[in-house]
Write a protein that holds these residues in place. Structure first.
Motif, PDB file in Angstrom:
ATOM      1  N   TYR A 218       0.832  -1.205   0.000  1.00 15.41           N
ATOM      2  CA  TYR A 218       0.000   0.000   0.000  1.00 15.41           C
ATOM      3  C   TYR A 218       0.866   1.254   0.000  1.00 15.41           C
ATOM      4  CZ  TYR A 218      -2.771   3.686   2.322  1.00 15.41           C
ATOM      5  OH  TYR A 218      -3.354   4.892   2.688  1.00 15.41           O
ATOM      6  N   ARG A 222       1.080   4.107  -2.853  1.00 16.76           N
ATOM      7  CA  ARG A 222       0.791   5.515  -2.539  1.00 16.76           C
ATOM      8  C   ARG A 222       1.888   6.418  -3.069  1.00 16.76           C
ATOM      9  NH1 ARG A 222       0.134   7.714   3.068  1.00 16.76           N
ATOM     10  NH2 ARG A 222      -0.533   9.525   1.883  1.00 16.76           N
ATOM     11  N   ASP A 227      -2.934   7.856  -3.839  1.00 17.72           N
ATOM     12  CA  ASP A 227      -3.817   7.272  -2.838  1.00 17.72           C
ATOM     13  C   ASP A 227      -4.884   6.372  -3.445  1.00 17.72           C
ATOM     14  OD1 ASP A 227      -2.374   8.611  -0.955  1.00 17.72           O
ATOM     15  OD2 ASP A 227      -3.922  10.080  -0.470  1.00 17.72           O
ATOM     16  N   GLU A 231      -5.488   2.564  -2.286  1.00 19.78           N
ATOM     17  CA  GLU A 231      -6.703   2.168  -1.589  1.00 19.78           C
ATOM     18  C   GLU A 231      -7.468   1.101  -2.363  1.00 19.78           C
ATOM     19  OE1 GLU A 231      -8.656   5.872  -1.036  1.00 19.78           O
ATOM     20  OE2 GLU A 231      -7.118   6.608   0.368  1.00 19.78           O
ATOM     21  N   ARG A 235      -8.696  -2.540  -1.003  1.00 21.09           N
ATOM     22  CA  ARG A 235     -10.136  -2.813  -0.974  1.00 21.09           C
ATOM     23  C   ARG A 235     -10.524  -4.056  -1.758  1.00 21.09           C
ATOM     24  NH1 ARG A 235     -11.748   3.527  -1.919  1.00 21.09           N
ATOM     25  NH2 ARG A 235     -11.551   4.166   0.279  1.00 21.09           N
ATOM     26  N   ALA A 276      -7.097   1.802   6.243  1.00 20.93           N
ATOM     27  CA  ALA A 276      -6.588   2.353   4.976  1.00 20.93           C
ATOM     28  C   ALA A 276      -7.479   1.961   3.810  1.00 20.93           C
ATOM     29  CB  ALA A 276      -5.161   1.869   4.744  1.00 20.93           C
ATOM     30  N   ALA A 277      -8.189   0.827   3.958  1.00 22.70           N
ATOM     31  CA  ALA A 277      -9.117   0.380   2.915  1.00 22.70           C
ATOM     32  C   ALA A 277     -10.519   0.939   3.110  1.00 22.70           C
ATOM     33  CB  ALA A 277      -9.176  -1.145   2.899  1.00 22.70           C
TER      34      ALA A 277
END
Length: 322
Positions: A218, A222, A227, A231, A235, A276-277
Motif C-alpha cells: 500500500y 501511494r 492514494d 486504496e 479494498r 486504509a481500505a
C-alpha cells in the motif's frame, strides 16, 4: 481477550504501557545490570524478549553502561546482544528511515560502521550459543542493513527458525528483506506472510504478517501511483479476505494471549490495513482489543504520516461504526 473503550490518548512507548518493560527501563537508567539480567530471565517468550531488547536499545546515552556489562563478562550473550542492538539502533538513526536515494554517502558509511561493530559481537554469540534467539534475530537485521543479500538474510533467519520456528519479530525482519524496497518481490513477500500465517499456532501474532505485507505494498503504491490506486489495492476482495482469515486464526482467536507483548503490534497492523481500505467497522475489534495501547507502525504509512493523529482519528471512526 480484554475488551474496553479507549479512555484517552494512545500510549505508543512499550515501556509506558507494559509495567515489566517500564521496570526494565528504570533498571538501565539506574545502571543496575543484575536487575536488567533478571528482567530478561523473567521473560521466557522469545518475542517478549525481542521487544524488551528493543526497549533497552532505544534508551539514549547508556551505550557505555552496556559496554561495561560486556567488559565485566565478555561471554555473557545477553550483554553482547543488548550492546549490539544499541549499535544497530544508533546506526539506523544515522541512516534515517528514508529511501536509499535520499541517504547521503556519509550517512551510509556511519550506518554500516555501526552495523559491523554489532556484527562482531553477534557472530561470537551465535558461535558460542547457537540456539540464542536474540542474536540470530538481530543478525537478520544487520544482514539487511549491510546489504548482504536475500540468501544470507534467509540463511540467518533459518538458523533462528531451527529452534524458534514461530519467532514473529524475526519473521517481520525477513519480510522486510523480501519486499521490493530491499531487493525482493511482492510475490515473495506475500507468499512468505501467507506461509507463516498458515503454519503458526492458533492465537499467535504471526497472522499479522499478512497485514504488514499489505501495508508495505500500500505504501509503495501511494508513493508511486497515488492514494486512489493504493486504496483500490487494499479494498480488493482477496486482500480483505486474507486479512479476515489471518485475524481469525491469530489475534482474534480464543487462544490469543492479550498480554503477549507483540499483540499490540499485530492488532495495530490489522486495524491499519482495514482503516486504509475504508473498512472501519472491521477494524473495530482490533481497536477494542488495543484500548489505549498502540504501536507506531504502520500508522505513519497512512495520511499525514503523524502516527498518533492517524491512530486516534481512525480509532474514533472505527468505534463509532463497529
Amino acid at each position: 481477550m480484554s475488551v474496553h473503550l479507549p479512555p484517552g490518548r494512545p500510549v505508543f512507548e512499550p515501556a509506558d504501557r507494559i509495567p515489566a518493560l517500564g521496570a526494565l527501563r528504570e533498571a538501565v537508567r539506574r545502571r543496575d545490570w543484575d536487575a536488567v539480567s533478571a528482567a530478561f530471565a523473567a521473560h521466557p517468550d522469545e518475542d517478549d524478549r525481542a521487544l524488551a531488547c528493543r526497549v533497552v536499545a532505544d534508551i539514549p546515552d547508556y551505550q557505555g553502561f552496556l559496554r561495561q556489562a560486556v567488559d565485566r563478562d565478555p561471554h555473557d550473550p545477553l550483554a553482547r546482544s543488548l550492546l549490539a542492538d544499541r549499535l544497530i539502533q544508533a546506526g539506523w538513526a544515522r541512516r534515517t528511515g528514508h529511501r536509499a536515494q535520499y541517504v547521503s554517502q556519509q550517512q551510509f558509511e556511519d550506518f554500516h560502521a555501526h552495523l559491523r561493530r554489532a556484527e562482531i559481537l553477534l557472530i561470537d554469540v551465535c558461535a558460542e550459543h547457537p540456539r540464542y534467539a536474540l542474536a540470530w534475530y538481530l543478525r537478520v537485521i544487520t544482514s539487511r542493513g549491510l546489504q548482504l543479500g536475500l540468501e544470507e538474510t534467509r540463511r540467518r533467519y533459518e538458523r533462528l527458525a531451527e529452534h524458534h520456528p514461530h519467532h514473529y519479530s524475526g519473521r517481520q525482519q525477513l519480510l522486510q528483506q523480501l519486499c521490493p524496497k530491499w531487493g525482493g518481490t511482492w510475490e515473495a513477500a506475500h507468499g512468505f506472510a501467507a506461509e507463516c500465517a498458515k503454519a503458526s499456532p492458533p492465537g499467535s501474532p504471526n497472522g499479522a504478517l499478512i497485514a504488514v505485507a499489505q501495508m508495505e505494498q500500500y505504501l509503495e503504491l501511494r508513493e508511486k501511483e497515488g492514494d486512489r490506486v493504493a486504496e483500490t489495492y487494499l479494498r480488493a476482495a482477496p486482500a480483505r479476505q486474507a486479512l479476515v482469515d489471518a485475524a481469525a486464526h491469530s489475534v482474534l482467536h480464543p487462544a490469543a494471549r492479550a498480554e503477549a507483548y507483540q499483540s499490540v503490534n499485530a492488532h495495530s497492523a490489522f486495524a491499519a490495513a482495514h482503516c486504509a481500505a475504508g473498512r472501519h467497522a472491521e477494524a473495530a475489534p482490533h481497536f477494542r482489543a488495543l484500548g489505549d495501547r498502540a504501536s507506531e507502525f504502520p500508522w505513519g504509512y497512512i495520511g499525514t504520516a503523524d502516527h498518533e493523529a492517524e491512530f486516534a482519528r481512525h480509532r474514533k471512526t472505527a468505534l463509532a461504526k463497529g
